[in-house]
Design a protein around this motif. Sequence first.
Motif, PDB file in Angstrom:
ATOM      1  N   LYS A 118       0.979  -1.110  -0.056  1.00 18.06           N
ATOM      2  CA  LYS A 118      -0.086  -0.078   0.026  1.00 18.06           C
ATOM      3  C   LYS A 118       1.041   1.205   0.069  1.00 18.06           C
ATOM      4  O   LYS A 118       2.128   1.135   0.208  1.00 18.06           O
ATOM      5  N   MET A 119       0.498   2.380  -0.217  1.00 20.39           N
ATOM      6  CA  MET A 119       0.988   3.596  -0.287  1.00 20.39           C
ATOM      7  C   MET A 119       1.839   3.861   0.816  1.00 20.39           C
ATOM      8  O   MET A 119       1.239   3.884   2.026  1.00 20.39           O
ATOM      9  N   PRO A 120       3.267   4.196   0.743  1.00 16.97           N
ATOM     10  CA  PRO A 120       3.934   4.305   1.865  1.00 16.97           C
ATOM     11  C   PRO A 120       3.888   5.480   2.543  1.00 16.97           C
ATOM     12  O   PRO A 120       4.885   6.511   2.824  1.00 16.97           O
ATOM     13  N   ALA A 121       2.741   6.090   2.992  1.00 12.81           N
ATOM     14  CA  ALA A 121       2.405   7.648   3.447  1.00 12.81           C
ATOM     15  C   ALA A 121       1.209   7.260   4.168  1.00 12.81           C
ATOM     16  O   ALA A 121       0.148   7.077   3.734  1.00 12.81           O
ATOM     17  N   VAL A 122       1.139   7.289   5.634  1.00 11.88           N
ATOM     18  CA  VAL A 122       0.026   7.097   6.413  1.00 11.88           C
ATOM     19  C   VAL A 122      -0.046   8.436   7.523  1.00 11.88           C
ATOM     20  O   VAL A 122       0.952   8.809   7.967  1.00 11.88           O
ATOM     21  N   LYS A 123      -1.213   8.684   7.900  1.00 10.58           N
ATOM     22  CA  LYS A 123      -1.438   9.482   8.699  1.00 10.58           C
ATOM     23  C   LYS A 123      -1.153   9.080  10.169  1.00 10.58           C
ATOM     24  O   LYS A 123      -1.682   7.736  10.161  1.00 10.58           O
ATOM     25  N   ILE A 124      -0.680   9.641  11.066  1.00  7.76           N
ATOM     26  CA  ILE A 124      -0.385   8.948  12.338  1.00  7.76           C
ATOM     27  C   ILE A 124      -1.401   9.073  13.323  1.00  7.76           C
ATOM     28  O   ILE A 124      -1.382   8.301  14.325  1.00  7.76           O
ATOM     29  N   GLY A 125      -2.508   9.773  13.164  1.00  5.47           N
ATOM     30  CA  GLY A 125      -3.593   9.866  14.093  1.00  5.47           C
ATOM     31  C   GLY A 125      -4.249   8.819  14.389  1.00  5.47           C
ATOM     32  O   GLY A 125      -4.326   7.661  13.632  1.00  5.47           O
ATOM     33  N   LYS A 126      -5.022   8.644  15.446  1.00  3.23           N
ATOM     34  CA  LYS A 126      -5.631   7.598  15.743  1.00  3.23           C
ATOM     35  C   LYS A 126      -7.347   7.782  15.963  1.00  3.23           C
ATOM     36  O   LYS A 126      -8.239   7.117  15.530  1.00  3.23           O
ATOM     37  N   GLU A 127      -7.618   8.974  16.313  1.00  2.08           N
ATOM     38  CA  GLU A 127      -9.157   9.452  16.829  1.00  2.08           C
ATOM     39  C   GLU A 127      -9.616   9.983  15.516  1.00  2.08           C
ATOM     40  O   GLU A 127      -9.768  11.140  15.280  1.00  2.08           O
ATOM     41  N   LEU A 128     -10.263   9.174  14.540  1.00  2.00           N
ATOM     42  CA  LEU A 128     -10.882   9.544  13.569  1.00  2.00           C
ATOM     43  C   LEU A 128     -12.120  10.340  13.782  1.00  2.00           C
ATOM     44  O   LEU A 128     -13.022   9.579  14.230  1.00  2.00           O
ATOM     45  N   VAL A 129     -12.286  11.651  13.138  1.00  3.41           N
ATOM     46  CA  VAL A 129     -13.526  12.405  13.588  1.00  3.41           C
ATOM     47  C   VAL A 129     -14.269  12.631  12.252  1.00  3.41           C
ATOM     48  O   VAL A 129     -15.445  12.922  12.161  1.00  3.41           O
ATOM     49  N   LYS A 130     -13.757  12.800  11.141  1.00  2.00           N
ATOM     50  CA  LYS A 130     -14.457  12.902   9.718  1.00  2.00           C
ATOM     51  C   LYS A 130     -13.462  12.252   8.703  1.00  2.00           C
ATOM     52  O   LYS A 130     -12.511  12.049   8.650  1.00  2.00           O
ATOM     53  N   SER A 131     -14.507  12.059   7.662  1.00  2.00           N
ATOM     54  CA  SER A 131     -13.945  11.281   6.550  1.00  2.00           C
ATOM     55  C   SER A 131     -14.878  11.561   5.464  1.00  2.00           C
ATOM     56  O   SER A 131     -16.026  11.918   5.624  1.00  2.00           O
ATOM     57  N   ASN A 132     -14.319  11.220   4.078  1.00  2.00           N
ATOM     58  CA  ASN A 132     -15.434  11.445   2.867  1.00  2.00           C
ATOM     59  C   ASN A 132     -15.108  10.463   1.988  1.00  2.00           C
ATOM     60  O   ASN A 132     -14.182   9.482   2.247  1.00  2.00           O
ATOM     61  N   ASP A 133     -15.958  10.311   0.943  1.00  2.00           N
ATOM     62  CA  ASP A 133     -15.861   9.419   0.025  1.00  2.00           C
ATOM     63  C   ASP A 133     -14.354   9.090  -0.729  1.00  2.00           C
ATOM     64  O   ASP A 133     -14.354   8.217  -1.480  1.00  2.00           O
TER      65      ASP A 133
ATOM     66  N   GLY B  74     -11.633   9.363   0.626  1.00  2.00           N
ATOM     67  CA  GLY B  74     -10.710   8.651   1.228  1.00  2.00           C
ATOM     68  C   GLY B  74      -9.608   9.752   2.039  1.00  2.00           C
ATOM     69  O   GLY B  74      -8.697   9.490   2.675  1.00  2.00           O
ATOM     70  N   GLU B  75     -10.248  11.032   1.983  1.00  2.00           N
ATOM     71  CA  GLU B  75      -9.855  12.101   2.820  1.00  2.00           C
ATOM     72  C   GLU B  75     -10.007  11.830   4.450  1.00  2.00           C
ATOM     73  O   GLU B  75     -11.293  11.689   4.610  1.00  2.00           O
ATOM     74  N   GLU B  76      -9.197  12.240   5.126  1.00  2.00           N
ATOM     75  CA  GLU B  76      -9.452  11.740   6.701  1.00  2.00           C
ATOM     76  C   GLU B  76      -9.092  12.969   7.387  1.00  2.00           C
ATOM     77  O   GLU B  76      -8.243  13.782   7.342  1.00  2.00           O
ATOM     78  N   LEU B  77      -9.754  13.406   8.779  1.00  2.00           N
ATOM     79  CA  LEU B  77      -9.326  14.161   9.870  1.00  2.00           C
ATOM     80  C   LEU B  77      -9.098  13.678  10.930  1.00  2.00           C
ATOM     81  O   LEU B  77     -10.422  12.831  11.526  1.00  2.00           O
ATOM     82  N   TYR B  78      -8.288  13.591  11.900  1.00  2.00           N
ATOM     83  CA  TYR B  78      -8.023  13.045  13.217  1.00  2.00           C
ATOM     84  C   TYR B  78      -7.957  14.260  14.112  1.00  2.00           C
ATOM     85  O   TYR B  78      -7.423  15.241  14.094  1.00  2.00           O
ATOM     86  N   GLU B  79      -8.430  13.847  15.439  1.00  2.00           N
ATOM     87  CA  GLU B  79      -8.482  14.595  16.399  1.00  2.00           C
ATOM     88  C   GLU B  79      -7.040  14.004  17.438  1.00  2.00           C
ATOM     89  O   GLU B  79      -6.873  12.927  17.275  1.00  2.00           O
ATOM     90  N   SER B  80      -6.362  15.061  18.214  1.00  2.00           N
ATOM     91  CA  SER B  80      -5.507  14.363  19.047  1.00  2.00           C
ATOM     92  C   SER B  80      -6.228  13.873  20.424  1.00  2.00           C
ATOM     93  O   SER B  80      -7.472  14.109  20.738  1.00  2.00           O
TER      94      SER B  80
END
Length: 652
Positions: A257-272, A274-280
């Motif tokens: 898979k693509m070797p670039a990942v977001k490091i957050g754990k608490e996912l609060v928003k996403s869209n179709d 594949g974009e995501e928003l994480y909280e601390s």
Amino acid sequence: MLSIAQITPYLSLGADQAPSDKLRHAFYSESILLRAHLEKVFDKKYPDYLDINRPKEKKEYKDYRKKIYKNPFKGLKTRVIKTLDYIQQADDFEVAWKSLENVTESLQSYATDSKFSVDGSFQNWFFERVRPRYVNDPNSVMVVLPGQQPASETEYVKPQAFLIGCDKVYAHRKATFAVLESPETTIMADGKKGKIFFFLDHDSYTIARQIANQPTEKGQVAINWEILGVASEIVLDPEGKEVVVQTFRPPLHNCPKMPAVKIGKELVKSNDAGEELYESILTDALPFIELAQGTQNDIQVELNFHVSSEEWRYASKRCPDADSSDPNNRCIDGNKTVRSEDGTAVIGFKTCEKCKGTGSGVSGSGLGYILVTPDTKTSFGDSEKSSNMPIPPGGFIPRSIEPLVKLVEEYKRYKEEAYQEINMQFLMKTPYDESGVSKRFDREELYRELNTQAAHLCDLLAIGFAFIAYLRHKEKAVDQIPAVLVPVRFNLENAELTREELVEAVDKDFDSNLRAPLEKKLIAYQTGEDSDYFKKYELRELLNPYPGKSPEELLFMAASARTLIAPNSPQMQAMLERVWFAINFDGLVNDCLRSDKGFWDLSIEQKYEKLLAENKKLIGDLANPMIGPDGKPVVGPVQLAPPVDITNYSQT
């Protein structure tokens, strides 16, 4: 596979030297605001959101609040980040590498090399860089790519790990597409710094380096880029003529898979897309922290102005500016003149800022005092007024502390709820009068929270190792990827908590197997694991045949052996040597340490043989026949009786 059409729009930089806003992912602004808000909450400066709580307060009062503001939660974020470091310090945390034979170039040797990064190995880089960013900026992206391409196909790729802040993540669709700005820069032809962009998708990547800025005829600037995978080739056109064309063949990263990942754990928003928003992990605590900060600021004001008793005296005291040599600054009955710009004409009056319009000196602090002028007769109608002065001519104005008490209670409640929201209440200073059950409960909550966070961070660490392996070893990577074992045992205790638990274990007569770890841990706290005390305890655990038995119990065992084992038999000799070995153990170790400076360097078998020999010197062979308490040989059967009547509880 990446196409040139995908990347060229991002190479047209705007006035902010970044791609157009229209090209940025849907949660770009929100991720930056989230990070900025975290910085504001834990900064030492006065946060502007506290002004919202006091909309009618005068500017001078708000300015005073800003001057005296102290953030009581400034250290919370740092403590949480330090707590996450317990993960790699846990005794059951491990990066388990596979044993390989006939491998000249291994992933282990590359990823654990101290030259992998400025922080050392990949593991060191991960916990040094990703751990704090995981709390401060969960929308950062961990990306692994080769910093430089190998000179030949026989040379191994040298992947590097990068951590990209959310403000430099222009696009990130989970596992499909990413545009990231590298923290590194280029040096352009004019000596200025240029940008470096990473472009990735599910199977390929490229790196664009800004190498020059060239002005155009229309007064604009054309940016020259060096793009990995772009090459010039000679091909035949339809007429059979040779022409030079540019081709784009981005290199493959060979990762599943693509070797670039977001490091957050608490996912609060996403869209179709594949974009995501994480909280601390601190986000849930922020509302209570903000309330507590406002309450703490009120406590400071209350302490400074509304708690201290203020002294008063009978006297007359004019405003300090009443005798000012400057006519424009002179206070007359609480007012000051306002003159025209040329200073020639009086155009009005303003309230004196020193006396607040009273014409008298005002303290405003518990360190000063109020001067009160007594009533005096000013006419024949003032016959009822008394001019008598009280004795003593002064006193103190008491002030209620109830508002302060209520504010302190509210502050403590908000603070406790803030820590509870993130299951970190064990990090608060625990009062000594708090019960052991409560302390253990708080510690167990932190254990569970750490287990959850450890699972996520260890998964990220394992993903990073996998990215390096596939980039470097391609299809052979599977045989070299290590397993990252998630820890479940964390050392959160300190010497005081360990001592309390040990006291409880002794008072309640816990099994020796439960007491021993506490004893060992307390010795390590007090003297260190390299001390003779700690080593002696470890040796006793390994060699003492009767752990946890007191000397009295051991002597009773020896006496019992006389009645149960055949006299003068080898079994009797072995039994007594074993009992006396346990009784004399500490003394035997001390004797060996005095006679042999290298005792601790011996193997466990050598130590055991040496201690047995020393014990043999002390006890010798069995007495034959058995000697009784009176010093005379015992003839006939032996009857064993306890020294006291154990059924009589009143004996002393």
